[in-house]
Design a protein around this motif. Structure first.
Motif, PDB file in Angstrom:
ATOM      1  N   UNK A 134      33.929 -61.775  97.879  1.00 24.90           N
ATOM      2  CA  UNK A 134      32.824 -61.866  98.810  1.00 24.90           C
ATOM      3  C   UNK A 134      32.042 -60.561  98.853  1.00 24.90           C
ATOM      4  N   UNK A 135      30.753 -60.630  99.217  1.00 17.45           N
ATOM      5  CA  UNK A 135      29.950 -59.401  99.337  1.00 17.45           C
ATOM      6  C   UNK A 135      30.470 -58.512 100.462  1.00 17.45           C
ATOM      7  N   UNK A 180      23.278 -56.937  96.092  1.00 20.89           N
ATOM      8  CA  UNK A 180      22.337 -57.828  96.782  1.00 20.89           C
ATOM      9  C   UNK A 180      21.595 -57.058  97.864  1.00 20.89           C
ATOM     10  N   UNK A 229      18.878 -62.905 101.879  1.00 27.21           N
ATOM     11  CA  UNK A 229      19.443 -62.170 100.751  1.00 27.21           C
ATOM     12  C   UNK A 229      18.578 -62.328  99.512  1.00 27.21           C
ATOM     13  N   UNK A 230      18.517 -61.258  98.719  1.00 23.14           N
ATOM     14  CA  UNK A 230      17.961 -61.368  97.385  1.00 23.14           C
ATOM     15  C   UNK A 230      18.960 -62.054  96.469  1.00 23.14           C
ATOM     16  N   UNK A 231      18.505 -62.377  95.253  1.00 25.82           N
ATOM     17  CA  UNK A 231      19.362 -63.115  94.314  1.00 25.82           C
ATOM     18  C   UNK A 231      20.482 -62.253  93.759  1.00 25.82           C
ATOM     19  N   UNK A 265      28.815 -67.763 110.036  1.00 23.85           N
ATOM     20  CA  UNK A 265      27.836 -68.415 109.168  1.00 23.85           C
ATOM     21  C   UNK A 265      28.525 -68.992 107.948  1.00 23.85           C
ATOM     22  N   UNK A 325      27.424 -69.827 103.915  1.00 21.01           N
ATOM     23  CA  UNK A 325      26.447 -69.676 102.845  1.00 21.01           C
ATOM     24  C   UNK A 325      26.963 -70.390 101.601  1.00 21.01           C
ATOM     25  N   UNK A 378      26.370 -69.904  97.334  1.00 27.98           N
ATOM     26  CA  UNK A 378      25.836 -68.968  96.347  1.00 27.98           C
ATOM     27  C   UNK A 378      25.762 -69.659  95.002  1.00 27.98           C
ATOM     28  N   UNK A 422      21.206 -67.207  90.327  1.00 30.01           N
ATOM     29  CA  UNK A 422      19.766 -67.020  90.430  1.00 30.01           C
ATOM     30  C   UNK A 422      19.164 -67.348  91.784  1.00 30.01           C
ATOM     31  N   UNK A 423      19.998 -67.858  92.712  1.00 32.54           N
ATOM     32  CA  UNK A 423      19.465 -68.280  94.017  1.00 32.54           C
ATOM     33  C   UNK A 423      19.900 -67.359  95.143  1.00 32.54           C
ATOM     34  N   UNK A 424      20.846 -66.497  94.888  1.00 33.01           N
ATOM     35  CA  UNK A 424      21.345 -65.657  95.966  1.00 33.01           C
ATOM     36  C   UNK A 424      22.166 -66.450  96.967  1.00 33.01           C
ATOM     37  N   UNK A 425      22.345 -65.885  98.126  1.00 34.16           N
ATOM     38  CA  UNK A 425      23.090 -66.528  99.200  1.00 34.16           C
ATOM     39  C   UNK A 425      22.113 -67.305 100.079  1.00 34.16           C
ATOM     40  N   UNK A 439      30.692 -69.274 100.908  1.00 31.33           N
ATOM     41  CA  UNK A 439      31.190 -68.110 101.633  1.00 31.33           C
ATOM     42  C   UNK A 439      30.995 -68.310 103.127  1.00 31.33           C
ATOM     43  N   UNK A 450      32.284 -61.000 104.967  1.00 30.58           N
ATOM     44  CA  UNK A 450      32.449 -62.221 104.206  1.00 30.58           C
ATOM     45  C   UNK A 450      33.909 -62.501 103.880  1.00 30.58           C
ATOM     46  N   UNK A 451      34.223 -63.784 103.800  1.00 27.25           N
ATOM     47  CA  UNK A 451      35.506 -64.208 103.281  1.00 27.25           C
ATOM     48  C   UNK A 451      35.503 -64.171 101.762  1.00 27.25           C
ATOM     49  N   UNK A 452      36.630 -64.543 101.126  1.00 25.96           N
ATOM     50  CA  UNK A 452      36.751 -64.465  99.672  1.00 25.96           C
ATOM     51  C   UNK A 452      36.067 -65.600  98.932  1.00 25.96           C
ATOM     52  N   UNK A 501      35.487 -71.948  95.669  1.00 26.00           N
ATOM     53  CA  UNK A 501      34.743 -72.472  94.503  1.00 26.00           C
ATOM     54  C   UNK A 501      34.903 -73.973  94.467  1.00 26.00           C
TER      55      UNK A 501
END
Lengths: 110, 113
Positions: free
Chosen positions: A43-44, A88, A100-102, B33, B35, B37, B40-43, B90, B104-106, B109
């Motif tokens: 994770x980030x 990011x 967030x950015x990509x 939250x 999210x 991911x 190319x799209x980010x979060x 995430x 963030x969590x891990x 997938x």
């Protein structure tokens, strides 16, 4: 137009190089400008943030915000292989919702 | 402190199946939250909560439900899985007050076939 634009890279540099990572944004109301680092399959994590304009330095990392150009940057000095990750950019407008950015993938070669 | 935990780490679903992604935090953060991911799209924000009993939609809420009965837990339900929901999910928790750092969590997938 996306609210935050970030070049996905990948960016490959030799160890010891200075790295420059950048984002542009469209809404002048944003107040907090953040950089998250994300290692592969993790994770980030927040690296650093700035409030409004100006620079902020933390060790080898410097975050810079130019609100007149709507441009934010992260500089990494003396880059190390352990800096290899996706970076990011992220922005907040005063509430907790974050855009967030990509992400830019960085590879630092030993 | 364990921080933010997510289960499962990996999941494969068939189209039309439903499932719940679990998220828990032990930092007593008010905000949570979800999210997704994608390359190319980010979060992208799916749903979020500003406290127990309060949830709201984010940028991409369709096909997902959430609830927040306690401060600690914030499960994400996929109602009828579709291949477009193949992604890395995430969960994040955030303390109240700026600059609203997200923990963030891990990640989970998820593959939908």
């Amino acid at each position: 137009q996306k609210e935050v634009e970030q070049d996905p890279g990948p960016l490959s540099v030799p160890e010891g190089a200075i790295v420059s990572l950048n984002c542009t944004y469209s809404n002048s109301a944003f107040q907090y400008f953040m950089w998250y680092r994300q290692y592969s399959r993790k994770g980030p994590e927040l690296l650093m943030y700035t409030y409004s304009s100006g620079n902020k330095e933390d060790g080898r990392f410097t975050a810079q915000v130019d609100k007149s150009s709507k441009y934010i940057s992260l500089f990494i000095r003396d880059s190390q292989p352990s800096d290899s990750a996706t970076y990011l950019c992220a922005i907040q407008g005063g509430g907790f919702k974050t855009i967030f950015g990509a992400g830019t993938r960085l590879f630092v070669k030993a | 402190n364990a921080g933010v935990t997510q289960t499962p780490k990996f999941q494969v679903l068939k189209t039309g199946q439903s499932m719940t992604l679990q998220c828990a935090q032990d930092m007593n953060h008010e905000y949570m939250s979800w999210y997704r991911q994608d390359p190319g799209m980010g979060l992208r924000l799916i749903h979020y909560s500003v406290g127990a009993g309060i949830t709201d939609q984010g940028e991409v809420p369709n096909g997902y439900n959430v609830s927040r009965s306690t401060t600690e837990d914030f499960p994400l339900r996929l109602l009828s899985a579709a291949p477009s929901q193949t992604s890395v999910y995430f969960c994040a928790s955030t303390p109240s007050g700026g600059p609203y750092e997200q923990y963030f969590g891990p990640g989970t997938r998820l593959t939908v076939t």
